[in-house]
Scaffold this motif. Structure first.
Motif, PDB file in Angstrom:
ATOM      1  N   ARG A  73      39.210  49.821  45.223  1.00  0.00           N
ATOM      2  CA  ARG A  73      40.498  49.153  45.439  1.00  0.00           C
ATOM      3  C   ARG A  73      40.320  47.642  45.550  1.00  0.00           C
ATOM      4  O   ARG A  73      41.110  46.872  45.003  1.00  0.00           O
ATOM      5  CB  ARG A  73      41.170  49.700  46.699  1.00  0.00           C
ATOM      6  N   ALA A  74      39.263  47.206  46.235  1.00  0.00           N
ATOM      7  CA  ALA A  74      39.022  45.771  46.383  1.00  0.00           C
ATOM      8  C   ALA A  74      38.684  45.135  45.041  1.00  0.00           C
ATOM      9  O   ALA A  74      39.150  44.030  44.731  1.00  0.00           O
ATOM     10  CB  ALA A  74      37.893  45.528  47.384  1.00  0.00           C
ATOM     11  N   ASN A  75      37.882  45.817  44.227  1.00  0.00           N
ATOM     12  CA  ASN A  75      37.553  45.277  42.903  1.00  0.00           C
ATOM     13  C   ASN A  75      38.778  45.221  42.013  1.00  0.00           C
ATOM     14  O   ASN A  75      38.964  44.269  41.260  1.00  0.00           O
ATOM     15  CB  ASN A  75      36.463  46.126  42.236  1.00  0.00           C
ATOM     16  N   LYS A  76      39.642  46.251  42.098  1.00  0.00           N
ATOM     17  CA  LYS A  76      40.853  46.253  41.296  1.00  0.00           C
ATOM     18  C   LYS A  76      41.786  45.128  41.737  1.00  0.00           C
ATOM     19  O   LYS A  76      42.399  44.442  40.912  1.00  0.00           O
ATOM     20  CB  LYS A  76      41.558  47.600  41.419  1.00  0.00           C
ATOM     21  N   ALA A  77      41.901  44.911  43.044  1.00  0.00           N
ATOM     22  CA  ALA A  77      42.760  43.831  43.551  1.00  0.00           C
ATOM     23  C   ALA A  77      42.203  42.471  43.161  1.00  0.00           C
ATOM     24  O   ALA A  77      42.964  41.557  42.821  1.00  0.00           O
ATOM     25  CB  ALA A  77      42.879  43.937  45.068  1.00  0.00           C
ATOM     26  N   ALA A  78      40.896  42.313  43.180  1.00  0.00           N
ATOM     27  CA  ALA A  78      40.291  41.039  42.800  1.00  0.00           C
ATOM     28  C   ALA A  78      40.464  40.780  41.315  1.00  0.00           C
ATOM     29  O   ALA A  78      40.644  39.634  40.895  1.00  0.00           O
ATOM     30  CB  ALA A  78      38.814  41.028  43.169  1.00  0.00           C
ATOM     31  N   ALA A  79      40.419  41.827  40.507  1.00  0.00           N
ATOM     32  CA  ALA A  79      40.578  41.649  39.060  1.00  0.00           C
ATOM     33  C   ALA A  79      42.011  41.261  38.705  1.00  0.00           C
ATOM     34  O   ALA A  79      42.226  40.471  37.782  1.00  0.00           O
ATOM     35  CB  ALA A  79      40.186  42.927  38.337  1.00  0.00           C
ATOM     36  N   THR A  80      43.004  41.790  39.433  1.00  0.00           N
ATOM     37  CA  THR A  80      44.393  41.446  39.126  1.00  0.00           C
ATOM     38  C   THR A  80      44.785  40.110  39.735  1.00  0.00           C
ATOM     39  O   THR A  80      45.681  39.441  39.227  1.00  0.00           O
ATOM     40  CB  THR A  80      45.345  42.531  39.637  1.00  0.00           C
ATOM     41  N   ALA A  81      44.098  39.696  40.784  1.00  0.00           N
ATOM     42  CA  ALA A  81      44.454  38.442  41.445  1.00  0.00           C
ATOM     43  C   ALA A  81      43.947  37.233  40.679  1.00  0.00           C
ATOM     44  O   ALA A  81      44.619  36.204  40.613  1.00  0.00           O
ATOM     45  CB  ALA A  81      43.904  38.416  42.865  1.00  0.00           C
ATOM     46  N   SER A  82      42.772  37.298  40.113  1.00  0.00           N
ATOM     47  CA  SER A  82      42.234  36.150  39.386  1.00  0.00           C
ATOM     48  C   SER A  82      42.529  36.305  37.902  1.00  0.00           C
ATOM     49  O   SER A  82      42.116  37.274  37.276  1.00  0.00           O
ATOM     50  CB  SER A  82      40.724  36.043  39.608  1.00  0.00           C
TER      51      SER A  82
END
Length: 99
Positions: A73-82
């Motif tokens: 979930r953290a990797n997915k959120a980081a990928a959509t945020a940047s």
């Protein structure tokens, strides 16, 4: 590191052999519909192995799997945020013309 693993493997093997040889009395383990006839040394080693497997499964289910889910979930959120880096619209022609 490989030597340490080998030493630990040999220590566990020797420990199992000692337990098996010192506990050679025949026992019967009565389960619901059948009786298991074995020696006490094999029963001790099998119960230790079963306990290690059950404990490892509980750790996997209780800690490792939720941590992997949280990491995904953290990797997915980081990928959509940047946002992805912008590509240049007009690239300069290459000095190599392909001949």
């Amino acid at each position: 590191m490989k030597i340490v693993r080998l030493v630990v493997l040999l220590a566990v093997l020797i420990g199992g052999l000692v337990i098996g040889s010192l506990n050679s009395q025949a026992i019967e383990i009565s389960l619901a519909f059948w009786v298991l006839k074995t020696t006490s040394g094999i029963a001790i080693i099998a119960s230790l192995l079963l306990g290690a497997l059950v404990g490892g499964g509980m750790v996997m289910a209780g800690l490792v799997v939720p941590m992997y889910a949280k990491l995904r979930r953290a990797n997915k959120a980081a990928a959509t945020a940047s946002p992805e880096p912008a590509t240049p619209a007009a690239q300069a022609p290459s000095p190599f013309d392909g001949r």
